[in-house]
Motif scaffolding. Structure first.
Motif, PDB file in Angstrom:
ATOM      1  N   LEU A 198      10.162 -13.775   3.711  1.00  0.00           N
ATOM      2  CA  LEU A 198       9.004 -13.246   4.424  1.00  0.00           C
ATOM      3  C   LEU A 198       8.953 -13.670   5.881  1.00  0.00           C
ATOM      4  O   LEU A 198       8.241 -13.086   6.688  1.00  0.00           O
ATOM      5  N   GLY A 232       2.528  -6.120   8.021  1.00  0.00           N
ATOM      6  CA  GLY A 232       3.346  -6.361   6.818  1.00  0.00           C
ATOM      7  C   GLY A 232       2.727  -5.755   5.564  1.00  0.00           C
ATOM      8  O   GLY A 232       3.428  -5.165   4.738  1.00  0.00           O
ATOM      9  N   ARG A 268       2.818  -1.851   5.746  1.00  0.00           N
ATOM     10  CA  ARG A 268       4.148  -1.319   5.388  1.00  0.00           C
ATOM     11  C   ARG A 268       4.420  -1.479   3.902  1.00  0.00           C
ATOM     12  O   ARG A 268       5.004  -0.602   3.263  1.00  0.00           O
ATOM     13  N   ALA A 269       3.980  -2.631   3.332  1.00  0.00           N
ATOM     14  CA  ALA A 269       4.254  -2.881   1.910  1.00  0.00           C
ATOM     15  C   ALA A 269       3.552  -1.848   1.022  1.00  0.00           C
ATOM     16  O   ALA A 269       4.069  -1.494  -0.042  1.00  0.00           O
ATOM     17  N   GLN A 323       5.424  -7.002   3.901  1.00  0.00           N
ATOM     18  CA  GLN A 323       6.826  -6.769   4.275  1.00  0.00           C
ATOM     19  C   GLN A 323       7.142  -7.659   5.478  1.00  0.00           C
ATOM     20  O   GLN A 323       6.309  -7.789   6.377  1.00  0.00           O
TER      21      GLN A 323
END
Ligand SMILES: Cc1ncc(COP(=O)(O)O)c(C=O)c1O
Length: 377
Positions: free
Chosen positions: A232, A79, A82-83, A220
């Protein structure tokens, strides 16, 4: 039965179980519902979130309730990568992380991310110099576990955090599944930016955990649905799990008990050290509740069966991640000699243990060594 496999899982605390049942009975409504019962469930959920963040010293932080440490580690590694993808594609971790981090890293490599794995020495310790040398302008995530689940090594998390902050803009995540409740874990000033905690390692319930992080840097989402947990982590939130986790965290705060674990660990090490053909995997910087040992040319399962027949439950070093009986990646990484590799067992203490258990372990250990014809002079 003497249970010495608390790093794999712990026995749920009575009070935690009571809270879980009570909340399920009285506040079973969906916390996303706008009726009164839903609001009451939501209030409980948010109270648990606040309590947990305050325990972590980050009342202004944020957290996502997950199905445990595995999901929280996945959410963090994938996450956050990707963020922050627009900033770079470089990630740093260690070669001795739990598979929930390592396998997520492997997945990221298939997606164009570049992962550097920090090596460890024979004590399972990373080098902060190596970390410093690997940081690049495009490093976006660093994930380093606090305490290793197989041999108990404590990594210098505060120093890592300082170096990462001084030399990069990377987010620093730490898997604190084995350290929370045994060592101070905090999201305060000089700590990591994100931590993973699993309920069942701290006398909570299986299938529950959190990823906590500083506000304003959300990962992400990895799943899609109704947008719960501020988008989330979709899915109806298990309020009773959240309340039970907050309770488990409250009661497992570092206390006097830890001193006992440390004493028992030292006692066991002193007892085992004189024996021939046993290596104690005892890092200088180690968690108080884990002692791993390796027998010379004896399979770990053979030792485990002997202890089991004599009323003591211990495990192979990596029992919390799989049923595999071959030497795990941590044992390989610390370079344990071939003749010891398949003979590793892990003894891990928990709050249901008493000193007499250690005494009985020593007696059974002595019988096992006698059976193998190995002395202690
Ligand atoms: C260090 C570490 N991280 C993550 C996990 C995974 O936690 P869970 O069993 O809650 O998925 C474990 C336990 O298996 C662990 O020891």
């Amino acid at each position: 039965m003497i249970y010495f496999d608390n790093s794999a899982t712990t026995c749920p605390d009575e009070g935690v179980l009571t809270s879980f049942i009570e909340v399920n009975k009285r506040f079973f409504a969906n916390p996303a519902s706008i009726h009164l019962a839903g609001k009451q469930a939501e209030t409980l959920l948010e109270k648990s979130r606040e309590q947990i963040l305050s325990i972590l010293g980050a009342p202004d932080g944020d957290l996502v309730f997950t199905s445990g440490g595995t999901e929280a580690n996945n959410l963090s590694v994938i996450g956050f990568a990707r963020a922050f993808r627009s900033r770079g594609n470089h990630i740093i971790t260690t070669e001795i992380e739990h598979p929930s981090v390592l396998n997520a890293m492997e997945y990221l490599e298939t997606q164009g991310f570049v992962v550097d794995y920090l090596t460890v020495d024979e004590q399972g310790l990373i080098s902060v110099e190596e970390l410093k040398s690997k940081l690049r302008p495009e490093t976006i995530v660093v994930s380093i576990m606090h305490v290793n689940n197989e041999i108990g090594t404590i990594q210098p998390i505060a120093e890592c955090a300082r170096i990462i902050k001084e030399h990069s803009r990377a987010l620093f995540h730490s898997d604190t599944v084995q350290s929370f409740g045994k060592l101070p874990v905090s999201l305060k000033g000089d700590g990591p930016d994100a931590v993973t905690i699993s309920a069942h390692k701290i006398n909570g319930l299986k299938g529950s955990g959190i990823l906590a992080f500083r506000r304003g840097i959300p990962p992400q989402a990895l799943n899609f649905g109704g947008g719960q947990e501020r988008g989330l982590r979709s899915g109806t939130v298990a309020v009773a799990d959240a309340v039970a986790l907050a309770k488990a965290m409250r009661i497992s705060m570092v206390d006097e008990e830890q001193k006992e674990f440390r004493q028992w660990r030292n006692r066991l090490i002193d007892f085992i050290a004189p024996y021939d053909d046993v290596v104690i995997l005892a890092p200088d910087q180690a968690a108080p509740h884990i002692v791993s040992i390796a027998f010379y040319r004896v399979k770990g399962e053979v030792a485990i069966n002997f202890f089991q027949e004599n009323g003591i439950t211990v495990s192979t070093s990596s029992a919390c991640s799989s049923k595999s009986t071959t030497a795990g990646h941590v044992i390989e990484a610390i370079g344990l000699a071939e003749k010891y590799k398949n003979g590793v067992i892990r003894i891990s203490f928990g709050k249901n243990n008493i000193e007499q258990h250690v005494v009985e372990f020593e007696q059974v250990f002595a019988r096992f060594m006698a059976l193998l014809g190995r002395g202690n002079d």
